[in-house]
Design a protein around this motif. Sequence first.
Motif, PDB file in Angstrom:
ATOM      1  N   PRO A 338      99.937  -7.763 132.082  1.00 33.67           N
ATOM      2  CA  PRO A 338      98.498  -7.490 132.180  1.00 33.67           C
ATOM      3  C   PRO A 338      97.716  -8.713 132.658  1.00 33.67           C
ATOM      4  N   HIS A 339      96.710  -8.469 133.510  1.00 35.97           N
ATOM      5  CA  HIS A 339      95.842  -9.571 133.918  1.00 35.97           C
ATOM      6  C   HIS A 339      95.048 -10.080 132.715  1.00 35.97           C
ATOM      7  N   GLU A 340      94.409 -11.204 132.890  1.00 40.21           N
ATOM      8  CA  GLU A 340      93.644 -11.822 131.808  1.00 40.21           C
ATOM      9  C   GLU A 340      92.640 -10.834 131.219  1.00 40.21           C
ATOM     10  N   ALA A 341      92.395 -10.944 129.919  1.00 41.84           N
ATOM     11  CA  ALA A 341      91.455 -10.039 129.256  1.00 41.84           C
ATOM     12  C   ALA A 341      90.094 -10.088 129.943  1.00 41.84           C
ATOM     13  N   PRO A 342      89.524  -8.925 130.290  1.00 40.09           N
ATOM     14  CA  PRO A 342      88.222  -8.909 130.952  1.00 40.09           C
ATOM     15  C   PRO A 342      87.137  -9.549 130.093  1.00 40.09           C
ATOM     16  N   ALA A 343      86.182 -10.180 130.755  1.00 41.22           N
ATOM     17  CA  ALA A 343      85.072 -10.809 130.031  1.00 41.22           C
ATOM     18  C   ALA A 343      84.345  -9.805 129.154  1.00 41.22           C
ATOM     19  N   GLU A 344      84.333  -8.544 129.574  1.00 41.59           N
ATOM     20  CA  GLU A 344      83.609  -7.520 128.826  1.00 41.59           C
ATOM     21  C   GLU A 344      84.279  -7.167 127.502  1.00 41.59           C
ATOM     22  N   THR A 345      85.504  -7.655 127.268  1.00 43.43           N
ATOM     23  CA  THR A 345      86.170  -7.405 125.991  1.00 43.43           C
ATOM     24  C   THR A 345      85.881  -8.513 124.979  1.00 43.43           C
ATOM     25  N   LEU A 346      84.929  -9.378 125.297  1.00 41.83           N
ATOM     26  CA  LEU A 346      84.410 -10.375 124.360  1.00 41.83           C
ATOM     27  C   LEU A 346      82.919 -10.139 124.179  1.00 41.83           C
ATOM     28  N   ASP A 347      82.428 -10.332 122.959  1.00 39.60           N
ATOM     29  CA  ASP A 347      80.986 -10.194 122.759  1.00 39.60           C
ATOM     30  C   ASP A 347      80.292 -11.514 123.087  1.00 39.60           C
ATOM     31  N   ALA A 348      78.979 -11.569 122.876  1.00 39.91           N
ATOM     32  CA  ALA A 348      78.190 -12.738 123.276  1.00 39.91           C
ATOM     33  C   ALA A 348      78.578 -14.001 122.513  1.00 39.91           C
ATOM     34  N   THR A 349      79.272 -13.848 121.387  1.00 34.83           N
ATOM     35  CA  THR A 349      79.701 -15.017 120.614  1.00 34.83           C
ATOM     36  C   THR A 349      81.154 -15.395 120.911  1.00 34.83           C
ATOM     37  N   GLY A 350      81.783 -14.665 121.822  1.00 33.57           N
ATOM     38  CA  GLY A 350      83.162 -14.970 122.172  1.00 33.57           C
ATOM     39  C   GLY A 350      84.185 -14.279 121.302  1.00 33.57           C
ATOM     40  N   ARG A 351      83.762 -13.378 120.448  1.00 34.55           N
ATOM     41  CA  ARG A 351      84.708 -12.642 119.600  1.00 34.55           C
ATOM     42  C   ARG A 351      85.249 -11.425 120.335  1.00 34.55           C
ATOM     43  N   ALA A 352      86.525 -11.091 120.051  1.00 35.32           N
ATOM     44  CA  ALA A 352      87.181  -9.990 120.741  1.00 35.32           C
ATOM     45  C   ALA A 352      86.620  -8.650 120.287  1.00 35.32           C
ATOM     46  N   VAL A 353      86.481  -7.739 121.238  1.00 32.43           N
ATOM     47  CA  VAL A 353      86.113  -6.363 120.942  1.00 32.43           C
ATOM     48  C   VAL A 353      87.222  -5.473 121.500  1.00 32.43           C
ATOM     49  N   VAL A 354      86.987  -4.145 121.495  1.00 39.26           N
ATOM     50  CA  VAL A 354      88.029  -3.210 121.922  1.00 39.26           C
ATOM     51  C   VAL A 354      88.493  -3.526 123.344  1.00 39.26           C
ATOM     52  N   GLY A 355      89.787  -3.584 123.528  1.00 40.63           N
ATOM     53  CA  GLY A 355      90.367  -3.825 124.838  1.00 40.63           C
ATOM     54  C   GLY A 355      90.969  -5.202 125.005  1.00 40.63           C
ATOM     55  N   PHE A 356      90.509  -6.164 124.220  1.00 38.69           N
ATOM     56  CA  PHE A 356      90.994  -7.531 124.363  1.00 38.69           C
ATOM     57  C   PHE A 356      92.498  -7.612 124.109  1.00 38.69           C
ATOM     58  N   THR A 357      92.965  -6.951 123.058  1.00 40.93           N
ATOM     59  CA  THR A 357      94.376  -7.056 122.691  1.00 40.93           C
ATOM     60  C   THR A 357      95.303  -6.329 123.663  1.00 40.93           C
ATOM     61  N   GLN A 358      94.748  -5.539 124.601  1.00 40.44           N
ATOM     62  CA  GLN A 358      95.573  -4.925 125.641  1.00 40.44           C
ATOM     63  C   GLN A 358      96.060  -5.958 126.659  1.00 40.44           C
ATOM     64  N   HIS A 359      95.465  -7.149 126.622  1.00 43.58           N
ATOM     65  CA  HIS A 359      95.755  -8.169 127.627  1.00 43.58           C
ATOM     66  C   HIS A 359      96.268  -9.478 127.027  1.00 43.58           C
ATOM     67  N   ALA A 360      95.770  -9.852 125.862  1.00 45.84           N
ATOM     68  CA  ALA A 360      96.022 -11.192 125.333  1.00 45.84           C
ATOM     69  C   ALA A 360      97.328 -11.266 124.542  1.00 45.84           C
ATOM     70  N   ASP A 361      97.843 -12.484 124.448  1.00 47.44           N
ATOM     71  CA  ASP A 361      99.016 -12.772 123.629  1.00 47.44           C
ATOM     72  C   ASP A 361      98.638 -13.874 122.646  1.00 47.44           C
TER      73      ASP A 361
END
Length: 444
Positions: A338-361
Motif C-alpha cells: 500500500p502507498h503511504e497513508a493518505p493525509a486525509e486519514t489523519l485529523d488536524a492534530t495528527g492522530r489516525a482516523v479510519v483508513g490509516f491502518t490500511q496503509h501504515a505499519d
Amino acid sequence: MRTLLRPCAASLLLLVLAAGALAQPTRIDVVTPLAPDLAAFGPQAVGVRTITAVDRQRPDVLRAKEGEPTPRYDRRFVLEVWYPASLAPGQAPGGTYKTVSRDPSVAVTLRGRAVRDASIVGAGGPFPLVILSHGYPGSRYLLSHLGENLASKGFVVVSIDHADSTYDDQQAFASTLYNRPFDQLFVLDEMARLGAAGSGSFLAGRLDATRTGIVGYSMGGYGLINVIGGGYSETSQTMRGAPPNRLLAARAASNAAYRASIDPRVKAAIAIGPWGMQAGLWDAAGLAGIRTPVLFVAGSVDDISGYARGVRAMFEGAVNADRYLLTFVNANHNAAAPHEAPAETLDATGRAVVGFTQHADPVWDSVRMNNILQHFATAYFDRHLKGDQGRQAYFDVLPKGSEAVYAVDRDGVPQPAHTYWKGFKRGTAVGLILEHLPPGPDGR
C-alpha cells in the motif's frame, strides 16, 4: 518591541498550520535518499488513463443459491492504465488522483508524476504488461506508486478496481473468493485486445501482452497464485464462506481442464502477502501446479495471511517453480504494497482516523517499503519480461541483509570483503531477508 503570542493563540496557529499541511495531497512518487538504486524513476515520462471494460455473462456469486442454477451478469471494471508517455512541448509532469479512503465518505487526493491522457510514446516497444491487483477491500490506486514507477521504465501497467471488493462497493467475501483469478485473466485478455494492431485504442501496437507480469497484494495475491497454477484444494470448495454450488471447483487442482488452461502469457508474478494458505485454500498438490517464476513478499509478523503457515508455507510448497521470498522482518500485513497513508486519514492534530491502518505499519516506514518493492519489481520484471539477464545480480545476495558486509573504498569501488546487497546503500539491507528455492527436488 517584539509581541509574543498568547498560549491559546499560539496553539490555534499550530492547529491551522497542521491542518494546512494535512490538506496537501499525499505523494505516491517519493523516492527517499535511503532507497535502493532501482527504485529511482526511469527515463520515460508517464501518462495515465482511466478505461472501462465489461466481462459478459460472468457467474453472479452474490445472487447464486445452493442447489439452483447459477445466474449470470455483466461484470464491469474500471481500470487505471499507466504507460510511457510523450509530453507536449511545455507540458509539465504531474497530476492528481481522486479516490476515497477505507471509509468511503472520506475523499482522498493523491499526487504523482503521471499526466492524465498524455500521448503514449511512439519510439521503442511494444512494451510488456504488468497487472496490479489490490486487496479486500482496496482500490486501483492502492499500488499506484508501483504503477507510475514501472511505467517510467518501459512497462504498460494496468490496475484493477475489483467489483464487490473496493472501499465503496465491498460485498460478501464469496464474490472475491470466486472472481479474483477470473478478473485478472479477463483484464489480461482485454489489454491484449486493446494492444493488438488495428484495435483503435491508444495502446494499439504499443503493448505486448505475451510478456505479462502480475502483482497481487493480499486477495490480489490469492488470485495471482491461482492464475499461475496454484489450484484450489478440495476442502476449499465447501469451506465456510465459499461460493455456493462448489463454484471454486472450476479452478481446483483436481480439475484437468483448469490445469490445462494456465495462461503462458504470464511470465512472472509478485505475490505480496497472498491470503489463503492459512485458511486451507491450497495443499501440496495445488501448490505443486505452480511453474511460473514467482517472488513472494511478506512481513514476518503478518497476522492476516500468516507467515510461517501462510506465505512462507506457500513459498516452500511451490516446488516446481523458481521462487524467491523477500521478508520484511517484524512488518505486518501492510508490508511493501500500500502507498503511504493518505493525509486525509489523519485529523488536524495528527492522530489516525479510519483508513490509516490500511496503509501504515507499526515498525517500517511505508515509503521505504514502497521503494524496496519498486527496486525488486524493476529487477524482476526486467529479468523475466524483458530478458535482461544482468538484473539477476540483484537477487544473488546473502539471504540475511544483516549479515552482508559493506566494504567500498572512498571512490565507491567494492573491495574483496564486500558482500552487500547490490544496489543497497550502507546499512539499508538490515531487516530484510531474501531467500531462493529452485524448481525440482532441491527446492523442496
